[in-house]
Design a protein around this motif. Sequence first.
Motif, PDB file in Angstrom:
ATOM      1  N   SER A 155     -32.196 107.167   6.566  1.00 21.17           N
ATOM      2  CA  SER A 155     -31.987 107.210   5.120  1.00 21.17           C
ATOM      3  C   SER A 155     -30.569 107.650   4.781  1.00 21.17           C
ATOM      4  CB  SER A 155     -32.991 108.170   4.465  1.00 21.17           C
ATOM      5  OG  SER A 155     -34.304 107.689   4.609  1.00 21.17           O
ATOM      6  N   GLY A 156     -29.880 106.798   4.021  1.00 22.47           N
ATOM      7  CA  GLY A 156     -28.545 107.123   3.546  1.00 22.47           C
ATOM      8  C   GLY A 156     -28.596 107.526   2.084  1.00 22.47           C
ATOM      9  N   PRO A 157     -27.447 107.639   1.452  1.00 26.24           N
ATOM     10  CA  PRO A 157     -27.390 108.063   0.057  1.00 26.24           C
ATOM     11  C   PRO A 157     -27.798 106.960  -0.915  1.00 26.24           C
ATOM     12  CG  PRO A 157     -25.196 107.570   0.848  1.00 26.24           C
ATOM     13  CD  PRO A 157     -26.105 107.457   2.034  1.00 26.24           C
ATOM     14  N   ILE A 169     -26.186 111.466  -3.557  1.00 30.17           N
ATOM     15  CA  ILE A 169     -25.952 110.578  -4.693  1.00 30.17           C
ATOM     16  C   ILE A 169     -24.453 110.321  -4.826  1.00 30.17           C
ATOM     17  CG2 ILE A 169     -26.243 110.204  -7.165  1.00 30.17           C
ATOM     18  CD1 ILE A 169     -28.552 112.131  -7.144  1.00 30.17           C
ATOM     19  N   LYS A 170     -24.073 109.043  -4.803  1.00 32.32           N
ATOM     20  CA  LYS A 170     -22.680 108.650  -4.928  1.00 32.32           C
ATOM     21  C   LYS A 170     -22.524 107.809  -6.195  1.00 32.32           C
ATOM     22  CE  LYS A 170     -21.403 110.014  -0.673  1.00 32.32           C
ATOM     23  NZ  LYS A 170     -20.280 110.925  -0.341  1.00 32.32           N
ATOM     24  N   PHE A 171     -21.371 107.920  -6.824  1.00 35.26           N
ATOM     25  CA  PHE A 171     -21.099 107.193  -8.054  1.00 35.26           C
ATOM     26  C   PHE A 171     -19.856 106.322  -7.889  1.00 35.26           C
ATOM     27  CE2 PHE A 171     -23.121 111.198  -9.137  1.00 35.26           C
ATOM     28  CZ  PHE A 171     -24.130 110.821 -10.017  1.00 35.26           C
ATOM     29  N   ALA A 172     -19.968 105.058  -8.249  1.00 39.13           N
ATOM     30  CA  ALA A 172     -18.786 104.199  -8.290  1.00 39.13           C
ATOM     31  C   ALA A 172     -17.980 104.580  -9.528  1.00 39.13           C
ATOM     32  CB  ALA A 172     -19.197 102.735  -8.352  1.00 39.13           C
ATOM     33  N   ARG A 173     -16.703 104.891  -9.340  1.00 35.99           N
ATOM     34  CA  ARG A 173     -15.884 105.381 -10.449  1.00 35.99           C
ATOM     35  C   ARG A 173     -15.483 104.279 -11.418  1.00 35.99           C
ATOM     36  NH1 ARG A 173     -14.106 110.604  -9.311  1.00 35.99           N
ATOM     37  NH2 ARG A 173     -15.763 111.549  -8.065  1.00 35.99           N
ATOM     38  N   GLY A 174     -15.419 103.044 -10.938  1.00 32.56           N
ATOM     39  CA  GLY A 174     -15.012 101.940 -11.799  1.00 32.56           C
ATOM     40  C   GLY A 174     -16.044 100.823 -11.792  1.00 32.56           C
ATOM     41  N   PRO A 175     -15.985  99.926 -12.780  1.00 33.72           N
ATOM     42  CA  PRO A 175     -16.942  98.811 -12.844  1.00 33.72           C
ATOM     43  C   PRO A 175     -16.631  97.750 -11.787  1.00 33.72           C
ATOM     44  CG  PRO A 175     -15.326  98.599 -14.584  1.00 33.72           C
ATOM     45  CD  PRO A 175     -15.048  99.914 -13.911  1.00 33.72           C
TER      46      PRO A 175
END
Length: 202
Positions: A136-138, A167-173
């Motif tokens: 299991s990854g993020p 939990i990782k977030f993409a900073r741009g669209p």
Amino acid sequence: MLEPHSVQAQEGGGWNNEPVLAAAPHADKVSKYITPSQMVVVSTKVGDLVTCIRASTIDSEALMKEVSEEEMTEFFIYAREVNSAIAELRTRSTGHVSRLISANDLTGVSKFPDQAFQNALTGSAKKAVTLYPGYSGPTVLLNLPWLARMLVSILTPLFPGAVREKIKFARGPMSYMKDLKDIVKEPLRSNFVDDIQAVMNA
């Protein structure tokens, strides 16, 4: 040991999802609503498997009128089982632990999905950690609304390290993601894989 449909999927060196989907529980009903435009699996350059789902394009209310919450959970668990088998095979052959990464594409989100669908999605994810440990990854959140992206950039440094790993977030669209089924083909596949890797490294 891979199931016959997983072996068939890898014939020719690529990945043909049709035999895998055909063998899925309740596929005759679920596949009317969850197509490659709603959910795809893409391999990264190091062999991780990224399952990307765009819930906003799923008619979850209509779907959950045809299947029960338990049946939907079984479908998602099956998908996780197939991915785990592939991850184990790749790990044994390469020595690199293949991670199973969940990418939630929030493009077009205006409301929450049907509650039963949400329960099946989150419930199956929790069960999968117990049933298929080790790979299991993020979870990665893609294409957040602009206000959410701004808040994330401010608040993320305040999150505990364990949360930032999960939990990782993409900073741009990722504006090229018009239709999910397009990111399994070049040149968009390479763009997507590179962007996911950048999010993972951030």
